[in-house]
Design an enzyme around this catalytic site. Structure first.
Site, PDB file in Angstrom:
ATOM      1  CG  LEU A 145      -2.301  -0.587   1.092  1.00 21.16           C
ATOM      2  CD1 LEU A 145      -2.241  -2.050   0.707  1.00 21.16           C
ATOM      3  CD2 LEU A 145      -3.095  -0.417   2.375  1.00 21.16           C
ATOM      4  NE  ARG A 225      -7.941  -4.577   8.814  1.00 20.34           N
ATOM      5  CZ  ARG A 225      -7.907  -4.682   7.483  1.00 20.34           C
ATOM      6  NH1 ARG A 225      -7.978  -3.601   6.723  1.00 20.34           N
ATOM      7  NH2 ARG A 225      -7.824  -5.872   6.915  1.00 20.34           N
ATOM      8  CD  GLU A 254     -14.304  -0.813   8.560  1.00 22.01           C
ATOM      9  OE1 GLU A 254     -14.578  -1.689   7.726  1.00 22.01           O
ATOM     10  OE2 GLU A 254     -13.203  -0.268   8.630  1.00 22.01           O
ATOM     11  CG  HIS A 273     -12.801  -1.301   4.579  1.00 23.59           C
ATOM     12  ND1 HIS A 273     -12.558  -1.798   5.836  1.00 23.59           N
ATOM     13  CD2 HIS A 273     -11.737  -1.680   3.836  1.00 23.59           C
ATOM     14  CE1 HIS A 273     -11.415  -2.468   5.849  1.00 23.59           C
ATOM     15  NE2 HIS A 273     -10.891  -2.407   4.635  1.00 23.59           N
TER      16      HIS A 273
END
Ligand code: NDP
Ligand code: 7N6
Length: 307
Positions: A145, A225, A254, A273
Site C-alpha cells: 500500500l 485499519r 464498521e 472501506h
C-alpha cells in the site's frame, strides 16, 4: 498437502459475488465450488474474506484481504491449518485512492461538491487552495500500500518521507524512520497516510501525541485499519483545530455508527472501506490462489504464507 477441492466461502460477498471467483478459477485442475454450507475436510482449500470456525477442518485458508488481523492465527498454527493472505494486490487502487483524497483536500473538491448540492456558487478564501507539488507526505508503512502511495506522490513532485518497521530505505522516500520516531516523521508533513497492519504494536499508535506533532494545516489519511488510530483523540484534534481534516476509509467499528461525529465534519471524507477495491479484485485473488495451488502440487513453499 493433498488438495481435492477449492471452496469459495460466501464471506467474499462483501467485495464480489462468489460466482465470479469460481468462474475465474475454472481453469484449475480440481473442483472449485461455492456451496451454501460446506462440510470442510482435509482435502479442502477455502477462499474467504473473514474467518469461520469450520475453517479449522480445512488444510489451507486463503484470506482475500491483506490484513488478516481478524483470523485466529494461533489456533490455525495449533490445528496445522495453513493461512495465506492477499498482500501485493492493492497498491494501484490504494495509491490512486490516496492521491484522490490528497487532491480533493488540496483543491477543495469536497467543499465545492457540498456547495453544489445547495446550488451555491461560492469560492474558497484565497489562502485556502494549494497544490500538491512540494507538499510533504509521510507514509506510515512502506509495503504494497505504502509503495503504491509513495510512487504516485513522488511522481506528482511531492516530498515523500516514510516510516516502516525496519527503517530500511525506500526508492520513493527521501528518508525513512523507524516507528519509535513517528512524531519526528509526521512533523512538517501536510499529509500523514496510514498504510501499516493492525498488530499489538500498532493498535492506538496514532494518538493525541501524534496529532500534536502534526501541523495544524495537515491531514490524516487512514486506509489501513481503524484501530490504529485513537478515534476519540482524532475527533478532539479535529474539533480543536489541531489538524485540518481527515480522509478515513477504515474505522474501529464498521459500518461507521450513525451517531459518529465524523459523519458531520466538513473537513472529513468518509469512504466505506472501498479504497482498495476495483472491479478486477477477483482476478487478482484468482492469480494468488492459482499460484499457490500450483506450488502445493509442486511441493513448493506457498507465496503470502502467514501461518
Ligand atoms: P505489507 O506487508 O506489504 O506492508 C506492511 C508495511 O507496514 C511494511 O512496510 C512494514 O514495515 C510496515 N510496518 C509493520 N509494522 C509497522 C509499525 N509498527 N510501524 C510502522 N510500519 C510498520 O502490507 P500491505 O501494504 O499489503 O497492507 C497493509 C495493511 O493495510 C493491511 O494489513 C491491511 O490492514 C490494510 N489494508 C487496507 C485496505 C483497504 O481496503 N483499506 C486494502 C489492503 C490492505 P517493513 O517494510 O519494514 O516490514
Ligand atoms: C476490501 C478490503 C484488506 O485488508 O481490508 C482490506 O485487504 C480489503 C473491501
Amino acid at each position: 498437502m493433498e488438495l481435492e477441492r477449492v471452496v469459495v466461502h460466501d464471506s467474499v460477498e462483501i467485495i464480489f459475488d462468489p460466482g465470479v471467483l469460481v468462474e475465474a478459477l475454472s481453469d484449475l485442475p480440481l473442483p472449485v465450488e461455492s456451496p451454501d454450507d460446506p462440510d470442510l475436510g482435509a482435502g479442502d482449500a477455502v477462499v474467504a474474506f473473514g474467518p469461520h470456525p469450520s475453517f479449522l477442518d480445512a488444510s489451507w485458508v486463503h484470506c482475500i484481504r491483506a490484513g488478516y488481523d481478524e483470523f485466529p492465527i494461533d489456533r490455525y498454527a495449533d490445528a496445522g491449518v495453513v493461512l495465506t493472505n492477499s498482500t501485493g494486490i492493492h497498491g494501484t487502487a490504494i495509491g490512486e485512492s490516496v492521491l484522490g483524497y490528497m487532491l480533493t483536500f488540496a483543491r477543495g473538491l469536497h467543499t465545492f461538491r457540498d456547495r453544489q448540492r445547495a446550488r451555491e456558487w461560492e469560492r474558497e478564501p484565497y489562502e485556502t487552495l494549494f497544490t500538491l507539488d512540494d507538499e510533504r507526505v509521510c507514509v506510515v508503512g512502506l509495503g504494497t500500500l505504502g509503495s503504491g502511495v509513495a510512487e504516485r506522490a513522488s511522481a506528482l513532485g511531492m516530498d515523500v518521507v516514510g516510516v516502516r518497521q525496519s527503517g530500511a530505505a525506500h526508492e520513493h522516500a527521501r528518508r525513512v524512520h523507524t516507528p519509535d520516531a513517528l512524531g519526528e516523521a509526521v512533523s512538517g508533513a501536510r499529509f500523514v497516510v496510514l498504510t501499516l497492519p493492525l498488530t499489538e504494536e500498532t493498535e492506538g499508535l496514532v494518538s493525541r501525541a501524534t496529532f500534536d506533532a502534526m501541523d495544524d494545516e495537515s491531514y490524516l489519511i487512514n486506509v489501513a485499519r481503524g484501530a490504529i488510530v485513537d478515534t476519540d483523540a482524532l475527533v478532539t484534534a479535529l474539533d480543536d483545530g489541531v489538524i485540518a481534516g481527515a480522509a478515513l476509509d477504515v474505522f474501529e467499528r464498521e459500518p461507521l455508527p450513525e451517531t459518529s461525529p465524523l459523519w458531520e465534519d466538513d473537513d472529513v471524507i468518509v469512504t466505506p472501506h472501498t479504497s482498495g477495491v476495483s472491479r478486477r479484485y477477483h482476478e487478482d485473488v484468482a492469480t494468488l490462489v492459482r499460484t499457490n495451488v500450483r506450488r502445493i502440487r509442486a511441493g513448493e513453499d506457498l507465496t503470502n504464507r502467514v501461518v
